[in-house]
Design a protein around this motif. Structure first.
Motif, PDB file in Angstrom:
ATOM      1  N   GLY A   1      85.968 142.048 101.966  1.00 43.14           N
ATOM      2  CA  GLY A   1      84.776 141.743 102.306  1.00 43.14           C
ATOM      3  C   GLY A   1      83.236 141.508 102.767  1.00 43.14           C
ATOM      4  N   TYR A   2      83.425 139.991 101.714  1.00 37.67           N
ATOM      5  CA  TYR A   2      82.175 139.175 101.123  1.00 37.67           C
ATOM      6  C   TYR A   2      82.702 137.491 101.859  1.00 37.67           C
ATOM      7  N   THR A   3      83.823 137.906 102.529  1.00 35.24           N
ATOM      8  CA  THR A   3      84.505 136.038 103.213  1.00 35.24           C
ATOM      9  C   THR A   3      83.468 136.048 104.078  1.00 35.24           C
ATOM     10  N   ARG A   4      82.398 135.129 104.357  1.00 30.60           N
ATOM     11  CA  ARG A   4      82.183 134.238 105.074  1.00 30.60           C
ATOM     12  C   ARG A   4      82.694 133.478 106.322  1.00 30.60           C
ATOM     13  N   THR A   5      82.043 134.036 107.708  1.00 33.15           N
ATOM     14  CA  THR A   5      83.397 132.957 108.410  1.00 33.15           C
ATOM     15  C   THR A   5      82.483 132.302 109.679  1.00 33.15           C
ATOM     16  N   CYS A   6      83.210 130.913 109.536  1.00 35.75           N
ATOM     17  CA  CYS A   6      82.476 129.983 110.534  1.00 35.75           C
ATOM     18  C   CYS A   6      83.308 129.545 111.574  1.00 35.75           C
ATOM     19  N   GLY A   7      83.271 129.655 112.834  1.00 41.01           N
ATOM     20  CA  GLY A   7      84.223 128.846 113.347  1.00 41.01           C
ATOM     21  C   GLY A   7      83.975 128.113 114.625  1.00 41.01           C
ATOM     22  N   LEU A   8      84.902 127.868 114.885  1.00 41.64           N
ATOM     23  CA  LEU A   8      84.779 126.741 116.348  1.00 41.64           C
ATOM     24  C   LEU A   8      84.943 127.473 118.187  1.00 41.64           C
ATOM     25  N   ILE A   9      83.747 126.957 118.667  1.00 43.87           N
ATOM     26  CA  ILE A   9      84.599 126.985 119.940  1.00 43.87           C
ATOM     27  C   ILE A   9      84.434 125.851 120.810  1.00 43.87           C
ATOM     28  N   GLY A  10      85.252 126.515 122.221  1.00 40.82           N
ATOM     29  CA  GLY A  10      85.531 125.690 122.694  1.00 40.82           C
ATOM     30  C   GLY A  10      86.671 125.494 123.541  1.00 40.82           C
ATOM     31  N   ASN A  11      87.268 124.991 124.318  1.00 43.66           N
ATOM     32  CA  ASN A  11      88.849 125.242 125.095  1.00 43.66           C
ATOM     33  C   ASN A  11      89.427 123.884 125.639  1.00 43.66           C
ATOM     34  N   PRO A  12      90.509 123.137 124.886  1.00 43.44           N
ATOM     35  CA  PRO A  12      90.851 124.186 124.600  1.00 43.44           C
ATOM     36  C   PRO A  12      90.703 124.320 122.611  1.00 43.44           C
ATOM     37  N   VAL A  13      91.459 124.850 122.166  1.00 46.25           N
ATOM     38  CA  VAL A  13      91.008 124.528 120.602  1.00 46.25           C
ATOM     39  C   VAL A  13      92.555 125.011 119.672  1.00 46.25           C
ATOM     40  N   GLU A  14      92.928 124.857 120.670  1.00 43.15           N
ATOM     41  CA  GLU A  14      94.410 125.118 120.061  1.00 43.15           C
ATOM     42  C   GLU A  14      95.189 124.468 118.798  1.00 43.15           C
ATOM     43  N   HIS A  15      95.038 122.445 119.458  1.00 42.07           N
ATOM     44  CA  HIS A  15      95.627 121.318 118.569  1.00 42.07           C
ATOM     45  C   HIS A  15      94.601 120.865 117.505  1.00 42.07           C
ATOM     46  N   THR A  16      92.919 122.090 117.387  1.00 40.23           N
ATOM     47  CA  THR A  16      92.642 120.855 116.024  1.00 40.23           C
ATOM     48  C   THR A  16      92.224 120.698 115.259  1.00 40.23           C
ATOM     49  N   VAL A  17      92.037 119.899 114.533  1.00 39.61           N
ATOM     50  CA  VAL A  17      91.829 119.559 113.504  1.00 39.61           C
ATOM     51  C   VAL A  17      90.678 119.876 112.100  1.00 39.61           C
ATOM     52  N   SER A  18      89.914 120.549 112.868  1.00 38.36           N
ATOM     53  CA  SER A  18      89.144 120.955 111.934  1.00 38.36           C
ATOM     54  C   SER A  18      89.144 122.228 110.933  1.00 38.36           C
ATOM     55  N   PRO A  19      90.484 123.016 111.372  1.00 32.12           N
ATOM     56  CA  PRO A  19      90.220 123.733 109.478  1.00 32.12           C
ATOM     57  C   PRO A  19      90.762 122.608 108.782  1.00 32.12           C
ATOM     58  N   ALA A  20      91.489 122.049 108.654  1.00 32.05           N
ATOM     59  CA  ALA A  20      92.367 121.018 107.551  1.00 32.05           C
ATOM     60  C   ALA A  20      90.636 119.899 107.250  1.00 32.05           C
ATOM     61  N   ILE A  21      89.645 120.893 107.640  1.00 30.39           N
ATOM     62  CA  ILE A  21      88.463 120.014 106.942  1.00 30.39           C
ATOM     63  C   ILE A  21      87.710 120.770 106.298  1.00 30.39           C
ATOM     64  N   HIS A  22      87.626 122.080 107.037  1.00 36.84           N
ATOM     65  CA  HIS A  22      86.261 123.330 106.271  1.00 36.84           C
ATOM     66  C   HIS A  22      87.398 123.505 105.205  1.00 36.84           C
ATOM     67  N   ASN A  23      88.934 125.192 105.927  1.00 34.47           N
ATOM     68  CA  ASN A  23      89.177 125.534 104.684  1.00 34.47           C
ATOM     69  C   ASN A  23      89.412 124.600 103.448  1.00 34.47           C
ATOM     70  N   PHE A  24      89.926 123.470 103.459  1.00 34.46           N
ATOM     71  CA  PHE A  24      90.180 122.879 102.218  1.00 34.46           C
ATOM     72  C   PHE A  24      88.944 122.294 101.489  1.00 34.46           C
TER      73      PHE A  24
END
Ligand code: NAP
Length: 287
Positions: free
Chosen positions: A5-28
């Motif tokens: 319940g304390y986890t903050r969320t960030c996101g990416l909005i676009g079209n398409p987003v399926e092949h994005t590399v950004s989670p490998a930046i931010h989650n890391f």
């Protein structure tokens, strides 16, 4: 990391987003900096952008990245727009304020930081930009801000190159930029050597055998070729640049640093260069 319940969320909005590399930046980065933060891509259908921005705010998202095709269209739905993003006319990062999101452009500071990391100088350079789309406009503003000596924009559609050049000249109050058709390089002074930034989609996966220009005489004019494409990591434009004796770079470090700057804006923490380099290695593993 455990999501609770304390986890903050960030996101990416676009079209398409399926092949994005950004989670490998931010989650890391979240894992390495010990932040309780998760980064999730959201596919936004045509016509649903306003709903998506309002929804992201209502759902208490900490921050949002914006990608193709919404970087300009998102502006009317923001509470505030940072000065650089307003001048570029494109926003790729939304930061939460009490009454809505503020839009920033971290693509261009990201490209500049990538160039510094690669040892590519802008100040005083004669620069060529291939292409005159959204990325080219942003690159032209960055080159002008960072003191390029001259900016020549070459594009298939001449009017778009001329329009960006006009905007840059109006912004700087100097005759710094000019637009040209693609083949105009043949008439450029033969003794000049250029920093060239490739901003078109030509050569991007799956059409990896393509380059906007094939003529070795063009590549002989470049001391450095910087391709904004990062898939593939070694584009035909880069190969042709190296073959003619120049240095060549891809757009993966630009992607890295636009993400690092966005993460810093969202969390207020400063990412040391050693962690940025570790993140870069994590991104490379995606290919
Ligand atoms: P855009 O607005 O659609 O502009 C595309 C440009 O490419 C236009 O100038 C277009 O010419 C030209 N073009 C496309 N296909 C062509 C062809 N077959 N022959 C000649 N010219 C062609 O796209 P954008 O948003 O500027 O993005 C461009 C590239 O930058 C993409 O590859 C994107 O992945 C990359 N990018 C990378 C990063 C990063 O972090 N590394 C960030 C942003 C963008 P016309 O004007 O004649 O149509």
């Amino acid at each position: 990391m455990t999501i609770d319940g304390y986890t903050r969320t960030c996101g990416l909005i676009g079209n398409p987003v399926e092949h994005t590399v950004s989670p490998a930046i931010h989650n890391f980065l979240a894992e390495k900096t010990g932040r309780d933060l998760a980064y999730v891509p959201f596919h936004v259908e045509t016509g649903r952008l306003e709903d998506a921005v309002k929804g992201a705010f209502a759902l208490n998202l900490l921050g949002v990245n914006v990608t193709v095709p919404y970087k300009s269209d998102v502006i009317p739905y923001l509470a505030e727009v940072d000065d650089l993003a307003a001048r570029i006319g494109a926003v790729n990062t939304l930061v939460r304020l009490p009454d809505g999101f503020k839009g920033y452009n971290t693509d261009m500071p990201g490209l500049y930081r990538a160039m510094q990391s690669d040892g590519v100088r802008v100040e005083g350079e004669k620069a060529l930009i291939l292409g005159a789309g959204g990325a080219a406009r942003a690159v032209a503003v960055m080159l002008a801000d960072k003191g390029a000596g001259e900016i020549r924009i070459l594009n298939r559609t001449l009017s778009k190159a001329e329009q960006i050049a006009e905007e840059v000249n109006a912004m700087t109050g100097k005759k710094l930029a000019a637009g040209f058709p693609l083949e105009a390089y043949r008439d450029f002074p033969k003794e000049d050597r250029y920093l060239c930034i490739q901003t078109t989609n030509v050569g991007m996966f799956p059409k990896v055998e393509d380059a906007l220009l094939e003529d070795p005489a063009f590549y002989a004019m470049l001391h450095t070729g910087y391709d904004l494409i990062f898939n593939p990591l070694d584009t035909r434009f880069m190969q042709l640049t190296r073959r003619a004796g120049g240095r060549a770079f891809n757009g993966l470090k630009m992607l890295l640093y636009q993400g690092v700057i966005a993460y810093e804006l969202w969390t207020g923490c400063e990412i040391p260069e050693t962690l940025a380099q570790e993140t870069y290695q994590n991104m490379r593993a995606c290919f």
